[in-house]
Design a protein around this motif. Structure first.
Motif, PDB file in Angstrom:
ATOM      1  N   VAL A   1     103.611  49.901  58.382  1.00 53.00           N
ATOM      2  CA  VAL A   1     104.163  48.757  57.653  1.00 53.00           C
ATOM      3  C   VAL A   1     103.061  48.018  56.900  1.00 53.00           C
ATOM      4  O   VAL A   1     103.281  47.521  55.797  1.00 53.00           O
ATOM      5  CB  VAL A   1     104.934  47.831  58.604  1.00 53.00           C
ATOM      6  N   ARG A   2     101.862  47.952  57.474  1.00 54.60           N
ATOM      7  CA  ARG A   2     100.737  47.335  56.762  1.00 54.60           C
ATOM      8  C   ARG A   2     100.519  48.053  55.421  1.00 54.60           C
ATOM      9  O   ARG A   2     100.332  47.422  54.380  1.00 54.60           O
ATOM     10  CB  ARG A   2      99.475  47.419  57.607  1.00 54.60           C
ATOM     11  N   TRP A   3     100.536  49.381  55.457  1.00 55.42           N
ATOM     12  CA  TRP A   3     100.383  50.151  54.220  1.00 55.42           C
ATOM     13  C   TRP A   3     101.506  49.809  53.243  1.00 55.42           C
ATOM     14  O   TRP A   3     101.264  49.576  52.054  1.00 55.42           O
ATOM     15  CB  TRP A   3     100.354  51.634  54.563  1.00 55.42           C
ATOM     16  N   MET A   4     102.725  49.732  53.753  1.00 58.61           N
ATOM     17  CA  MET A   4     103.862  49.415  52.882  1.00 58.61           C
ATOM     18  C   MET A   4     103.695  48.031  52.263  1.00 58.61           C
ATOM     19  O   MET A   4     103.954  47.836  51.063  1.00 58.61           O
ATOM     20  CB  MET A   4     105.155  49.490  53.698  1.00 58.61           C
ATOM     21  N   LEU A   5     103.258  47.070  53.031  1.00 61.88           N
ATOM     22  CA  LEU A   5     103.055  45.717  52.514  1.00 61.88           C
ATOM     23  C   LEU A   5     101.971  45.698  51.433  1.00 61.88           C
ATOM     24  O   LEU A   5     102.091  44.984  50.431  1.00 61.88           O
ATOM     25  CB  LEU A   5     102.680  44.773  53.653  1.00 61.88           C
ATOM     26  N   GLU A   6     100.927  46.485  51.622  1.00 62.68           N
ATOM     27  CA  GLU A   6      99.883  46.552  50.601  1.00 62.68           C
ATOM     28  C   GLU A   6     100.390  47.242  49.341  1.00 62.68           C
ATOM     29  O   GLU A   6      99.987  46.903  48.226  1.00 62.68           O
ATOM     30  CB  GLU A   6      98.649  47.265  51.158  1.00 62.68           C
ATOM     31  N   GLU A   7     101.281  48.203  49.491  1.00 62.41           N
ATOM     32  CA  GLU A   7     101.911  48.831  48.323  1.00 62.41           C
ATOM     33  C   GLU A   7     102.785  47.822  47.581  1.00 62.41           C
ATOM     34  O   GLU A   7     102.780  47.768  46.343  1.00 62.41           O
ATOM     35  CB  GLU A   7     102.756  50.031  48.746  1.00 62.41           C
ATOM     36  N   VAL A   8     103.544  47.036  48.326  1.00 57.90           N
ATOM     37  CA  VAL A   8     104.455  46.054  47.722  1.00 57.90           C
ATOM     38  C   VAL A   8     103.672  45.001  46.937  1.00 57.90           C
ATOM     39  O   VAL A   8     104.064  44.591  45.840  1.00 57.90           O
ATOM     40  CB  VAL A   8     105.312  45.397  48.837  1.00 57.90           C
ATOM     41  N   GLY A   9     102.580  44.536  47.517  1.00 57.59           N
ATOM     42  CA  GLY A   9     101.733  43.583  46.813  1.00 57.59           C
ATOM     43  C   GLY A   9     102.160  42.134  46.895  1.00 57.59           C
ATOM     44  O   GLY A   9     101.538  41.267  46.271  1.00 57.59           O
ATOM     45  N   ALA A  10     103.205  41.830  47.655  1.00 60.69           N
ATOM     46  CA  ALA A  10     103.641  40.440  47.815  1.00 60.69           C
ATOM     47  C   ALA A  10     102.789  39.768  48.882  1.00 60.69           C
ATOM     48  O   ALA A  10     102.342  40.413  49.831  1.00 60.69           O
ATOM     49  CB  ALA A  10     105.114  40.386  48.216  1.00 60.69           C
ATOM     50  N   PRO A  11     102.554  38.460  48.771  1.00 59.65           N
ATOM     51  CA  PRO A  11     101.775  37.764  49.804  1.00 59.65           C
ATOM     52  C   PRO A  11     102.525  37.757  51.134  1.00 59.65           C
ATOM     53  O   PRO A  11     103.749  37.624  51.167  1.00 59.65           O
ATOM     54  CB  PRO A  11     101.615  36.355  49.238  1.00 59.65           C
ATOM     55  N   TYR A  12     101.781  37.905  52.207  1.00 58.32           N
ATOM     56  CA  TYR A  12     102.400  37.875  53.531  1.00 58.32           C
ATOM     57  C   TYR A  12     101.422  37.303  54.539  1.00 58.32           C
ATOM     58  O   TYR A  12     100.206  37.345  54.366  1.00 58.32           O
ATOM     59  CB  TYR A  12     102.851  39.276  53.967  1.00 58.32           C
ATOM     60  N   GLU A  13     101.981  36.765  55.602  1.00 57.92           N
ATOM     61  CA  GLU A  13     101.197  36.227  56.716  1.00 57.92           C
ATOM     62  C   GLU A  13     101.269  37.217  57.864  1.00 57.92           C
ATOM     63  O   GLU A  13     102.326  37.806  58.123  1.00 57.92           O
ATOM     64  CB  GLU A  13     101.773  34.882  57.145  1.00 57.92           C
TER      65      GLU A  13
ATOM     66  N   MET B   1     106.835  27.654  57.400  1.00 60.63           N
ATOM     67  CA  MET B   1     107.061  29.060  57.718  1.00 60.63           C
ATOM     68  C   MET B   1     106.851  29.908  56.466  1.00 60.63           C
ATOM     69  O   MET B   1     107.375  29.600  55.401  1.00 60.63           O
ATOM     70  CB  MET B   1     108.492  29.274  58.244  1.00 60.63           C
ATOM     71  N   ALA B   2     106.045  30.964  56.574  1.00 62.30           N
ATOM     72  CA  ALA B   2     105.789  31.841  55.435  1.00 62.30           C
ATOM     73  C   ALA B   2     107.066  32.564  55.033  1.00 62.30           C
ATOM     74  O   ALA B   2     107.924  32.856  55.861  1.00 62.30           O
ATOM     75  CB  ALA B   2     104.705  32.846  55.791  1.00 62.30           C
ATOM     76  N   GLU B   3     107.168  32.862  53.739  1.00 64.50           N
ATOM     77  CA  GLU B   3     108.328  33.605  53.249  1.00 64.50           C
ATOM     78  C   GLU B   3     108.376  35.003  53.859  1.00 64.50           C
ATOM     79  O   GLU B   3     109.439  35.540  54.152  1.00 64.50           O
ATOM     80  CB  GLU B   3     108.264  33.696  51.728  1.00 64.50           C
ATOM     81  N   LEU B   4     107.206  35.616  54.057  1.00 65.13           N
ATOM     82  CA  LEU B   4     107.121  36.968  54.616  1.00 65.13           C
ATOM     83  C   LEU B   4     106.047  36.991  55.706  1.00 65.13           C
ATOM     84  O   LEU B   4     104.867  36.758  55.432  1.00 65.13           O
ATOM     85  CB  LEU B   4     106.776  37.973  53.513  1.00 65.13           C
ATOM     86  N   THR B   5     106.485  37.238  56.939  1.00 69.20           N
ATOM     87  CA  THR B   5     105.569  37.287  58.077  1.00 69.20           C
ATOM     88  C   THR B   5     105.636  38.668  58.712  1.00 69.20           C
ATOM     89  O   THR B   5     106.716  39.230  58.913  1.00 69.20           O
ATOM     90  CB  THR B   5     105.941  36.219  59.131  1.00 69.20           C
ATOM     91  N   PHE B   6     104.474  39.192  59.022  1.00 70.54           N
ATOM     92  CA  PHE B   6     104.314  40.530  59.580  1.00 70.54           C
ATOM     93  C   PHE B   6     103.782  40.406  61.002  1.00 70.54           C
ATOM     94  O   PHE B   6     102.729  39.829  61.229  1.00 70.54           O
ATOM     95  CB  PHE B   6     103.343  41.305  58.691  1.00 70.54           C
ATOM     96  N   TYR B   7     104.534  40.944  61.962  1.00 66.09           N
ATOM     97  CA  TYR B   7     104.145  40.928  63.365  1.00 66.09           C
ATOM     98  C   TYR B   7     103.643  42.315  63.747  1.00 66.09           C
ATOM     99  O   TYR B   7     104.378  43.310  63.595  1.00 66.09           O
ATOM    100  CB  TYR B   7     105.337  40.546  64.247  1.00 66.09           C
ATOM    101  N   THR B   8     102.410  42.379  64.254  1.00 63.54           N
ATOM    102  CA  THR B   8     101.835  43.695  64.465  1.00 63.54           C
ATOM    103  C   THR B   8     100.697  43.656  65.460  1.00 63.54           C
ATOM    104  O   THR B   8     100.325  42.586  65.980  1.00 63.54           O
ATOM    105  CB  THR B   8     101.316  44.262  63.122  1.00 63.54           C
TER     106      THR B   8
ATOM    107  N   PRO C   1     106.103  47.228  65.027  1.00 64.77           N
ATOM    108  CA  PRO C   1     106.051  46.030  64.185  1.00 64.77           C
ATOM    109  C   PRO C   1     107.428  45.401  63.966  1.00 64.77           C
ATOM    110  O   PRO C   1     108.461  45.984  64.313  1.00 64.77           O
ATOM    111  CB  PRO C   1     105.510  46.568  62.858  1.00 64.77           C
ATOM    112  N   ALA C   2     107.377  44.227  63.327  1.00 57.90           N
ATOM    113  CA  ALA C   2     108.572  43.541  62.840  1.00 57.90           C
ATOM    114  C   ALA C   2     108.145  42.697  61.644  1.00 57.90           C
ATOM    115  O   ALA C   2     106.956  42.404  61.477  1.00 57.90           O
ATOM    116  CB  ALA C   2     109.178  42.650  63.919  1.00 57.90           C
TER     117      ALA C   2
ATOM    118  N   ILE D   1     112.128  48.773  58.090  1.00 56.98           N
ATOM    119  CA  ILE D   1     111.273  47.788  57.435  1.00 56.98           C
ATOM    120  C   ILE D   1     110.811  48.303  56.078  1.00 56.98           C
ATOM    121  O   ILE D   1     110.857  47.585  55.069  1.00 56.98           O
ATOM    122  CB  ILE D   1     110.058  47.450  58.318  1.00 56.98           C
ATOM    123  N   CYS D   2     110.373  49.547  56.033  1.00 60.34           N
ATOM    124  CA  CYS D   2     109.875  50.101  54.775  1.00 60.34           C
ATOM    125  C   CYS D   2     110.992  50.221  53.741  1.00 60.34           C
ATOM    126  O   CYS D   2     110.783  49.900  52.562  1.00 60.34           O
ATOM    127  CB  CYS D   2     109.208  51.445  55.023  1.00 60.34           C
ATOM    128  N   ALA D   3     112.163  50.663  54.160  1.00 59.85           N
ATOM    129  CA  ALA D   3     113.288  50.752  53.226  1.00 59.85           C
ATOM    130  C   ALA D   3     113.687  49.364  52.742  1.00 59.85           C
ATOM    131  O   ALA D   3     113.991  49.164  51.557  1.00 59.85           O
ATOM    132  CB  ALA D   3     114.469  51.451  53.896  1.00 59.85           C
TER     133      ALA D   3
END
Length: 210
Positions: free
Chosen positions: A17-29, A1-8, A54-55, A69-71
């Motif tokens: 949330v996709r934009w937020m994840l790209e800002e964060v820069g952490a790897p995600y599935e 199981m990935a540490e960070l998974t994005f459902y969308t 999303p979730a 999610i963003c916060a």
């Protein structure tokens, strides 16, 4: 199981949330869900019983609702600098929850072409469309960002406004148009848009299930 998974789904508020994840820069599935099938399946229902996207799932914990999610991501990955110090979050909280409260309600009611009449406005959390946008013009009129620099609150607010402008739901004042343009002039935003555009094209090109 990935540490960070994005459902969308690329054609959803998951774009925020996709934009937020790209800002964060952490790897995600990423798990792309289909509105007619997997979104309503038992596997995703266990993630979000509302069957909404999303979730995210991070270290085994599930977070839903775009602003939450963003916060959460801003706090979970502080090195990205997307949240102000704990002692300076008054405006940050005010604007991010204004986005998920009055502005989100305006978005939804605008989509069904309903604006509460004057005698019913006190029953709605946003009052009226005119009141929301007049307030935003005042709230954003003398600042470049919600706080002294770009944050998750700007990301959520600019995304909501940008969606409404893109879909022709509002024209937007010069203040709001300039704010959205300023917030979206970022590499992470452009990466996120490209990822979701390509994902949407892949879904469209995929053969229909028999």
């Amino acid at each position: 199981m990935a540490e960070l998974t994005f459902y969308t789904n690329p054609q959803s508020r998951g774009q925020i949330v996709r934009w937020m994840l790209e800002e964060v820069g952490a790897p995600y599935e990423t798990e792309i869900l289909d509105y007619a099938t997997t979104l309503k399946g038992d596997a995703y229902r266990a993630i979000n019983p509302m069957m909404k996207i999303p979730a995210i799932r991070h270290n085994g914990k599930v977070v839903t609702e775009v602003a939450a999610i963003c916060a959460y991501l801003a706090d979970a990955f502080p090195d990205a600098g997307l949240a102000p110090a704990l002692t300076d979050r008054a405006d940050y909280y005010r604007y991010i929850f204004f986005s998920s409260g009055p502005l989100e309600m305006t978005f939804s009611l605008k989509a069904i072409q309903y604006d509460p009449p004057a005698d019913k406005q006190r029953m709605f959390g946003h009052g009226s469309e005119a009141l929301v946008f007049a307030a935003l013009d005042v709230m954003l009129g003398d600042r470049d960002y919600v706080t002294d620099r770009f944050s998750a609150a700007d990301l959520v607010l600019a995304s909501q406004l940008g969606f409404m402008m893109m879909f022709g739901m509002i024209q937007g004042s010069e203040t709001l148009k300039a704010y959205v343009a300023r917030c979206t002039d970022r590499d992470a935003y452009r990466r996120a848009k490209q990822i979701d555009t390509e994902a949407a094209e892949a879904i469209k090109a995929a053969p229909a299930a028999s």
